[in-house]
Write a protein that holds these residues in place. Sequence first.
Motif, PDB file in Angstrom:
ATOM      1  N   VAL A  54      39.662  41.895  41.022  1.00 46.37           N
ATOM      2  CA  VAL A  54      38.514  42.032  40.121  1.00 46.37           C
ATOM      3  C   VAL A  54      37.694  40.746  40.114  1.00 46.37           C
ATOM      4  N   LEU A  55      38.354  39.606  40.058  1.00 41.32           N
ATOM      5  CA  LEU A  55      37.627  38.336  40.014  1.00 41.32           C
ATOM      6  C   LEU A  55      36.872  38.058  41.303  1.00 41.32           C
ATOM      7  N   SER A  56      37.487  38.344  42.441  1.00 40.96           N
ATOM      8  CA  SER A  56      36.792  38.085  43.705  1.00 40.96           C
ATOM      9  C   SER A  56      35.579  38.990  43.856  1.00 40.96           C
ATOM     10  N   ARG A  57      35.715  40.257  43.500  1.00 39.61           N
ATOM     11  CA  ARG A  57      34.579  41.172  43.602  1.00 39.61           C
ATOM     12  C   ARG A  57      33.528  40.889  42.535  1.00 39.61           C
ATOM     13  N   SER A  58      33.957  40.403  41.402  1.00 43.89           N
ATOM     14  CA  SER A  58      32.997  40.027  40.362  1.00 43.89           C
ATOM     15  C   SER A  58      32.145  38.854  40.831  1.00 43.89           C
ATOM     16  N   ALA A  87      40.415  28.317  38.480  1.00 38.88           N
ATOM     17  CA  ALA A  87      41.536  27.537  37.954  1.00 38.88           C
ATOM     18  C   ALA A  87      42.756  28.414  37.672  1.00 38.88           C
ATOM     19  N   LEU A  88      42.512  29.620  37.168  1.00 45.10           N
ATOM     20  CA  LEU A  88      43.618  30.516  36.830  1.00 45.10           C
ATOM     21  C   LEU A  88      44.209  31.227  38.042  1.00 45.10           C
ATOM     22  N   ASN A  89      43.507  31.167  39.166  1.00 44.36           N
ATOM     23  CA  ASN A  89      43.937  31.871  40.381  1.00 44.36           C
ATOM     24  C   ASN A  89      43.873  30.930  41.578  1.00 44.36           C
ATOM     25  N   GLU A  90      44.422  29.742  41.390  1.00 47.67           N
ATOM     26  CA  GLU A  90      44.299  28.721  42.430  1.00 47.67           C
ATOM     27  C   GLU A  90      44.999  29.077  43.734  1.00 47.67           C
ATOM     28  N   ASN A  91      45.937  30.006  43.707  1.00 43.92           N
ATOM     29  CA  ASN A  91      46.637  30.403  44.925  1.00 43.92           C
ATOM     30  C   ASN A  91      46.071  31.654  45.581  1.00 43.92           C
ATOM     31  N   SER A  92      44.989  32.166  45.042  1.00 45.30           N
ATOM     32  CA  SER A  92      44.355  33.350  45.625  1.00 45.30           C
ATOM     33  C   SER A  92      43.196  32.914  46.523  1.00 45.30           C
ATOM     34  N   SER A  93      43.387  33.085  47.814  1.00 39.91           N
ATOM     35  CA  SER A  93      42.323  32.682  48.743  1.00 39.91           C
ATOM     36  C   SER A  93      41.058  33.522  48.541  1.00 39.91           C
ATOM     37  N   GLU A  94      41.219  34.782  48.157  1.00 41.47           N
ATOM     38  CA  GLU A  94      40.036  35.621  47.924  1.00 41.47           C
ATOM     39  C   GLU A  94      39.231  35.127  46.732  1.00 41.47           C
ATOM     40  N   TYR A  98      35.455  33.772  47.345  1.00 41.68           N
ATOM     41  CA  TYR A  98      34.289  34.443  46.768  1.00 41.68           C
ATOM     42  C   TYR A  98      33.635  33.593  45.689  1.00 41.68           C
ATOM     43  N   CYS A  99      34.445  32.957  44.858  1.00 43.44           N
ATOM     44  CA  CYS A  99      33.875  32.134  43.796  1.00 43.44           C
ATOM     45  C   CYS A  99      33.167  30.908  44.376  1.00 43.44           C
ATOM     46  N   GLY A 101      31.831  30.724  47.327  1.00 43.45           N
ATOM     47  CA  GLY A 101      30.602  31.235  47.940  1.00 43.45           C
ATOM     48  C   GLY A 101      29.504  31.464  46.934  1.00 43.45           C
ATOM     49  N   THR A 102      29.878  31.962  45.775  1.00 40.19           N
ATOM     50  CA  THR A 102      28.890  32.195  44.712  1.00 40.19           C
ATOM     51  C   THR A 102      28.324  30.872  44.221  1.00 40.19           C
ATOM     52  N   LEU A 103      29.191  29.880  44.034  1.00 36.62           N
ATOM     53  CA  LEU A 103      28.717  28.563  43.580  1.00 36.62           C
ATOM     54  C   LEU A 103      27.775  27.937  44.616  1.00 36.62           C
ATOM     55  N   VAL A 104      28.101  28.062  45.896  1.00 35.20           N
ATOM     56  CA  VAL A 104      27.230  27.548  46.956  1.00 35.20           C
ATOM     57  C   VAL A 104      25.892  28.281  46.929  1.00 35.20           C
ATOM     58  N   HIS A 105      25.931  29.584  46.777  1.00 33.98           N
ATOM     59  CA  HIS A 105      24.692  30.377  46.738  1.00 33.98           C
ATOM     60  C   HIS A 105      23.824  29.958  45.547  1.00 33.98           C
ATOM     61  N   LEU A 106      24.448  29.704  44.411  1.00 30.36           N
ATOM     62  CA  LEU A 106      23.687  29.277  43.231  1.00 30.36           C
ATOM     63  C   LEU A 106      23.051  27.908  43.438  1.00 30.36           C
ATOM     64  N   ALA A 107      23.695  27.061  44.230  1.00 25.54           N
ATOM     65  CA  ALA A 107      23.186  25.720  44.465  1.00 25.54           C
ATOM     66  C   ALA A 107      22.073  25.690  45.520  1.00 25.54           C
TER      67      ALA A 107
END
Length: 108
Positions: A54-58, A87-94, A98-99, A101-107
């Motif tokens: 859910v977090l990666s797709r969000s 921070a809560l999903n530091e071991n999830s590569s997805e 995705y997060c 990528g979103t931060l880079v896109h926002l920048a």
Amino acid sequence: PKMKSAKPRDLQSAVEVAQDAIKGAAGDWKAAGMDVVLEEVINLMDAEADNAFVLSRSCESLRYMAVDDESRSAVGNSIPTILRAMALNENSSEVQGYCSGTLVHLAA
């Protein structure tokens, strides 16, 4: 209204609906209702903080919503939620991918 727990199929459909709505409104994210969708995505991320899918797709959805300066600014308000997901999903590569990528896109 807050979204209930999303199933993977439902969330992928939500990404596609968001993309189609923005295209159909000629890129006008508010006319496409994306301000409401943005709020729902953030609520979903808060409610499903331990669900990597859910977090990666969000985060993917947030990236698609940032189509111009105005929408980037609005989506930028979700940065604390994005960072919390990472921070809560530091071991999830997805989630990390995705997060990030979103931060880079926002920048951009």
